[in-house]
Design an enzyme around this catalytic site. Structure first.
Site, PDB file in Angstrom:
ATOM      1  N   HIS A   1      43.794  52.046  43.019  1.00 25.03           N
ATOM      2  CA  HIS A   1      44.673  50.861  43.012  1.00 25.03           C
ATOM      3  C   HIS A   1      45.251  50.612  41.622  1.00 25.03           C
ATOM      4  O   HIS A   1      44.664  49.865  40.838  1.00 25.03           O
ATOM      5  CB  HIS A   1      43.882  49.625  43.451  1.00 25.03           C
ATOM      6  CG  HIS A   1      43.471  49.661  44.878  1.00 25.03           C
ATOM      7  ND1 HIS A   1      44.188  49.045  45.875  1.00 25.03           N
ATOM      8  CD2 HIS A   1      42.416  50.262  45.485  1.00 25.03           C
ATOM      9  CE1 HIS A   1      43.586  49.253  47.047  1.00 25.03           C
ATOM     10  NE2 HIS A   1      42.510  49.989  46.832  1.00 25.03           N
TER      11      HIS A   1
ATOM     12  N   GLU B   1      47.580  48.765  40.873  1.00 25.59           N
ATOM     13  CA  GLU B   1      48.003  47.354  40.738  1.00 25.59           C
ATOM     14  C   GLU B   1      46.940  46.484  40.073  1.00 25.59           C
ATOM     15  O   GLU B   1      47.247  45.423  39.549  1.00 25.59           O
ATOM     16  CB  GLU B   1      48.415  46.787  42.104  1.00 25.59           C
ATOM     17  CG  GLU B   1      47.292  46.496  43.101  1.00 25.59           C
ATOM     18  CD  GLU B   1      46.877  47.702  43.945  1.00 25.59           C
ATOM     19  OE1 GLU B   1      47.105  48.858  43.524  1.00 25.59           O
ATOM     20  OE2 GLU B   1      46.298  47.479  45.033  1.00 25.59           O
TER      21      GLU B   1
ATOM     22  N   GLU C   1      30.939  21.040  48.892  1.00 29.38           N
ATOM     23  CA  GLU C   1      30.542  22.354  48.365  1.00 29.38           C
ATOM     24  C   GLU C   1      30.574  22.435  46.847  1.00 29.38           C
ATOM     25  O   GLU C   1      29.850  23.216  46.250  1.00 29.38           O
ATOM     26  CB  GLU C   1      31.499  23.419  48.890  1.00 29.38           C
ATOM     27  CG  GLU C   1      31.482  23.565  50.380  1.00 29.38           C
ATOM     28  CD  GLU C   1      32.350  24.745  50.794  1.00 29.38           C
ATOM     29  OE1 GLU C   1      31.846  25.567  51.552  1.00 29.38           O
ATOM     30  OE2 GLU C   1      33.503  24.831  50.325  1.00 29.38           O
TER      31      GLU C   1
ATOM     32  N   ILE D   1      46.368  29.768  37.182  1.00 28.71           N
ATOM     33  CA  ILE D   1      47.472  30.004  36.244  1.00 28.71           C
ATOM     34  C   ILE D   1      47.307  29.124  35.002  1.00 28.71           C
ATOM     35  O   ILE D   1      47.572  29.566  33.876  1.00 28.71           O
ATOM     36  CB  ILE D   1      48.836  29.725  36.932  1.00 28.71           C
ATOM     37  CG1 ILE D   1      49.030  30.639  38.145  1.00 28.71           C
ATOM     38  CG2 ILE D   1      49.987  29.899  35.950  1.00 28.71           C
ATOM     39  CD1 ILE D   1      49.127  32.116  37.827  1.00 28.71           C
TER      40      ILE D   1
ATOM     41  N   CYS E   1      46.226  53.801  48.227  1.00 28.13           N
ATOM     42  CA  CYS E   1      44.988  53.827  49.020  1.00 28.13           C
ATOM     43  C   CYS E   1      45.302  54.186  50.476  1.00 28.13           C
ATOM     44  O   CYS E   1      45.655  55.320  50.749  1.00 28.13           O
ATOM     45  CB  CYS E   1      44.236  52.524  48.867  1.00 28.13           C
ATOM     46  SG  CYS E   1      42.470  52.743  49.112  1.00 28.13           S
TER      47      CYS E   1
ATOM     48  N   ASP F   1      42.232  35.220  41.522  1.00 23.24           N
ATOM     49  CA  ASP F   1      42.519  34.586  40.232  1.00 23.24           C
ATOM     50  C   ASP F   1      42.128  35.477  39.044  1.00 23.24           C
ATOM     51  O   ASP F   1      42.721  35.388  37.974  1.00 23.24           O
ATOM     52  CB  ASP F   1      41.789  33.238  40.107  1.00 23.24           C
ATOM     53  CG  ASP F   1      42.613  32.109  40.716  1.00 23.24           C
ATOM     54  OD1 ASP F   1      43.858  32.196  40.678  1.00 23.24           O
ATOM     55  OD2 ASP F   1      42.019  31.159  41.248  1.00 23.24           O
TER      56      ASP F   1
ATOM     57  N   PRO G   1      46.873   9.109  43.338  1.00 27.82           N
ATOM     58  CA  PRO G   1      45.960  10.206  43.689  1.00 27.82           C
ATOM     59  C   PRO G   1      45.193  10.737  42.467  1.00 27.82           C
ATOM     60  O   PRO G   1      44.000  11.051  42.570  1.00 27.82           O
ATOM     61  CB  PRO G   1      46.902  11.279  44.249  1.00 27.82           C
ATOM     62  CG  PRO G   1      48.106  10.528  44.718  1.00 27.82           C
ATOM     63  CD  PRO G   1      48.258   9.374  43.771  1.00 27.82           C
TER      64      PRO G   1
ATOM     65  N   LEU H   1      46.969  24.058  43.429  1.00 25.51           N
ATOM     66  CA  LEU H   1      47.794  23.473  42.362  1.00 25.51           C
ATOM     67  C   LEU H   1      48.018  24.473  41.233  1.00 25.51           C
ATOM     68  O   LEU H   1      48.822  24.237  40.342  1.00 25.51           O
ATOM     69  CB  LEU H   1      47.132  22.211  41.795  1.00 25.51           C
ATOM     70  CG  LEU H   1      47.056  21.012  42.745  1.00 25.51           C
ATOM     71  CD1 LEU H   1      46.423  19.822  42.043  1.00 25.51           C
ATOM     72  CD2 LEU H   1      48.440  20.645  43.265  1.00 25.51           C
ATOM     73  N   GLY H   2      47.266  25.548  41.252  1.00 25.09           N
ATOM     74  CA  GLY H   2      47.462  26.563  40.218  1.00 25.09           C
ATOM     75  C   GLY H   2      46.458  26.470  39.076  1.00 25.09           C
ATOM     76  O   GLY H   2      46.813  26.706  37.921  1.00 25.09           O
TER      77      GLY H   2
HETATM   78  N1  GLN Z   1      40.673  51.882  54.702  1.00 22.79           N
HETATM   79  C1  GLN Z   1      40.808  52.917  53.743  1.00 22.79           C
HETATM   80  C2  GLN Z   1      39.470  53.397  53.207  1.00 22.79           C
HETATM   81  O1  GLN Z   1      38.497  52.704  53.294  1.00 22.79           O
HETATM   82  C3  GLN Z   1      41.712  52.507  52.604  1.00 22.79           C
HETATM   83  C4  GLN Z   1      41.223  51.340  51.836  1.00 22.79           C
HETATM   84  C5  GLN Z   1      42.266  50.671  50.994  1.00 22.79           C
HETATM   85  O2  GLN Z   1      43.458  50.808  51.242  1.00 22.79           O
HETATM   86  N2  GLN Z   1      41.845  49.878  50.027  1.00 22.79           N
HETATM   87  O3  GLN Z   1      39.367  54.443  52.682  1.00 22.79           O
END
Ligand code: GLN
Length: 556
Positions: A529, A531, A172, A41, A403, A93, A212, A37-38
């Site tokens: 990463h 991101e 749980e 967010i 990566c 999340d 509900p 349901l979010g």
């Molecule tokens: N599988 C690769 C490693 O372990 C890249 C991992 C990833 O893309 N997060 O180095």
């Protein structure tokens, strides 16, 4: 509001100075009727509203599953695994929390049942409960409480928002709901419970249905918890009649019935919650005095730009989990942030890497303005990823490899430019003669799978002549990692000679962090990463630069 744990209160008429403990307020967010349901967010939006009033807020997720963390979970099971600066592998999340609040999270922000039990069992073995029978109540619930209060006791926050994963009524989640009951009992007004439910629309009846929600609140009441605020996820506006009915059946005031209508974008939700006065209801319940009026100017500006782009581009996301909505969550959100910064709508085109071959690559990637090759583990779809890299390199299409995506770029370059036809990563081809990507030294003796990768924040020193430096505008940066394999430094010189720049290196371990093609509009591969570090307030420089280069290249 001051963030000191102790508030100094001076009473003018006397010389007495009292020290009073600053009260942290605990907000619990539970879910009823259905999953998805979010709650994440809603929690993140609530944090944004409270921040907009000047409060310091952190958000925590309690997950009812037995895994210690989601690091060993397949994305099919649990979507993306989000990594924090301190190297915790956490629920996705937490990504929303950081993207909305721009406040870093840590291991303390994500606790699972598995971790709770592990802590309790460790203590039992150490003899900390000597003589007593260790039980769900009080020992497990005490440990849950400890995990919640750890954040409150840092003195950094005015509010700790704790999202309880799962749906009330699940076997749980019972110990978590019981913990909420105890916290309310112990902390009174310093504790409030927001319950997110579904108010479905029955087409045949032509109406919204409250039953509900009534049942899910009853389930909470059976477990001893009266929710204070009911947030109703709905496809249609709630009329006064529906609000009144929910209020009456669920023991809350009408103001505490909050509509959460489906939104065009998740970034609308804080603004919708402002209209519904969710923040005011929270302050009222927790008897908190407001610091200043709600200010969401920057957020509004972001949403406004998001909705009024001046450009539009198509970027292919090449991955093996593309059919899953949540597998590349942070990448997709980073494109939104990077897009907004460029006043550009980024249409992310999901492309299954398994389907890409050298025969069909031209057709499969036709019309893309940019290409991102996604992170990943294992061999499935890797040849398709390598083909996509070649396509981007040969056709001068802006490229970002993350990566495994960066590792594919190194493999592609070795095979097709250095002529090392058998080049590979030892993750997939253990005995390859040309291991351009190889297991990190410190990984060689690792036996356990959980939490043992190179995880979390490490420094990266940038080459000043690189595109990455242009993007970051700083010589050293810190980025989050999650990998076991790395670029093999034996190949460094041949890479450089053939036109691949080593644009970023970890200074402590001399690990290659960024590679960049010299003669290409924008071709960047990163071992980390980016991101995980993009948020609304500070879009990630590499995503901003990548989208910028895509726009520029498209215009050429
Ligand atoms: N599988 C690769 C490693 O372990 C890249 C991992 C990833 O893309 N997060 O180095």
């Amino acid at each position: 509001m001051t963030t000191d744990l102790l508030l100094l209160i001076c009473i003018p008429d006397s010389s007495i100075t009292l020290f009073m403990e600053k009260k942290v307020k605990y907000i619990f967010v539970t879910g009823g009727v259905s999953s998805s349901l979010g709650k994440g967010i809603i929690s993140a939006s609530l944090a944004k509203l409270l921040q907009g009033r000047g409060f310091n807020v952190t958000i925590q997720k309690l997950d009812p599953y037995i895994n210690i963390d989601p690091g060993t979970l397949n994305p099919y099971e649990h979507g993306e695994c989000y990594v924090t600066d301190d190297g915790a592998e956490t629920d996705l999340d937490l990504g929303h929390y950081e993207r909305f609040s721009s406040t870093p999270t840590s291991q303390a922000n994500n606790i699972t049942t598995g971790r709770i039990y592990q802590n309790v069992i460790d203590k039992e073995r150490k003899g900390e409960y000597l003589g007593t029978t260790v039980q769900v109540i009080p020992h497990i619930t005490d440990e849950i409480k400890r995990s919640i209060k750890i954040l409150g006791e840092t003195g950094n926050y005015d509010f700790v928002i704790t999202e309880i994963g799962g749906t009330v009524g699940d076997i749980e989640s019972f110990p978590f709901v019981e913990t909420v009951r105890q916290m309310k009992w112990e902390h009174g007004d310093d504790c409030t419970v927001v319950h997110l439910t579904l108010v479905p629309f029955l087409k045949a009846a032509g109406e919204l249905k409250t039953k509900p929600t009534q049942h899910s609140v009853k389930t909470m009441l059976e477990q001893g918890v009266q929710p204070d605020i009911i947030v109703c996820r709905t496809e249609y506006p709630l009329n006064e009649g529906i609000r009144g009915k929910i209020a009456q059946f669920c023991n809350v005031s009408v103001n505490a019935v909050i509509e959460s209508i489906d939104a065009d974008t998740i970034y609308d939700v804080p603004l919708l919650m402002r209209e519904e006065q969710l923040d005011i209801e929270i302050l009222r319940n927790t008897k908190t005095e407001t610091i200043h009026d709600l200010d969401l100017t920057n957020w509004e500006r972001f949403v406004n730009r998001l909705k009024n782009p001046k450009e539009e581009v198509k970027i292919g996301l090449i991955g093996k989990y593309v059919e899953l909505q949540d597998a590349y969550k942070s990448i997709k959100e980073s494109f939104i942030h990077g897009g907004v910064e460029n006043e550009c709508k980024v249409n992310v085109i999901d492309i299954q890497s398994e389907n890409i071959t050298s025969e069909n690559v031209n057709k499969a990637l036709e019309g893309l303005d940019g290409i991102l090759v996604a992170p990943g583990f294992g061999g499935r779809g890797i040849e398709g990823k390598i083909e996509a890299v070649r396509f981007a390199r040969e056709n001068n299409i802006p490229f970002l490899g993350i990566c495994l995506g960066m590792q594919c770029a190194a493999i592609e370059f070795s095979r097709n430019i250095l002529g090392l036809k058998d080049a590979h990563t030892t993750e997939i081809e253990v005995d390859t003669k040309n291991p351009v990507i190889d297991l990190m030294e410190e990984q060689k003796d690792v036996e356990n799978m959980g939490g043992t990768m190179r995880l979390g924040a490490y420094n990266c020193k940038l080459d000043k002549s690189s595109k990455s430096y242009q993007a970051y505008q700083t010589e050293t940066t810190s980025e989050r990692h999650r990998h076991r394999f790395e670029f093999n430094n034996k190949y460094k010189d041949s890479f450089i000679e053939a036109g691949m720049k080593i644009a970023g290196v970890n200074p402590e371990k001399d690990l290659v962090e960024i590679i960049e093609l010299e003669n290409h509009p924008w071709f960047v591969g990163v071992q980390f990463h980016p991101e995980y570090k993009s948020n609304v307030k500070t879009p990630h420089p590499l995503f901003v630069a990548f989208v910028g280069s895509v726009i520029k290249n498209k215009k050429k």
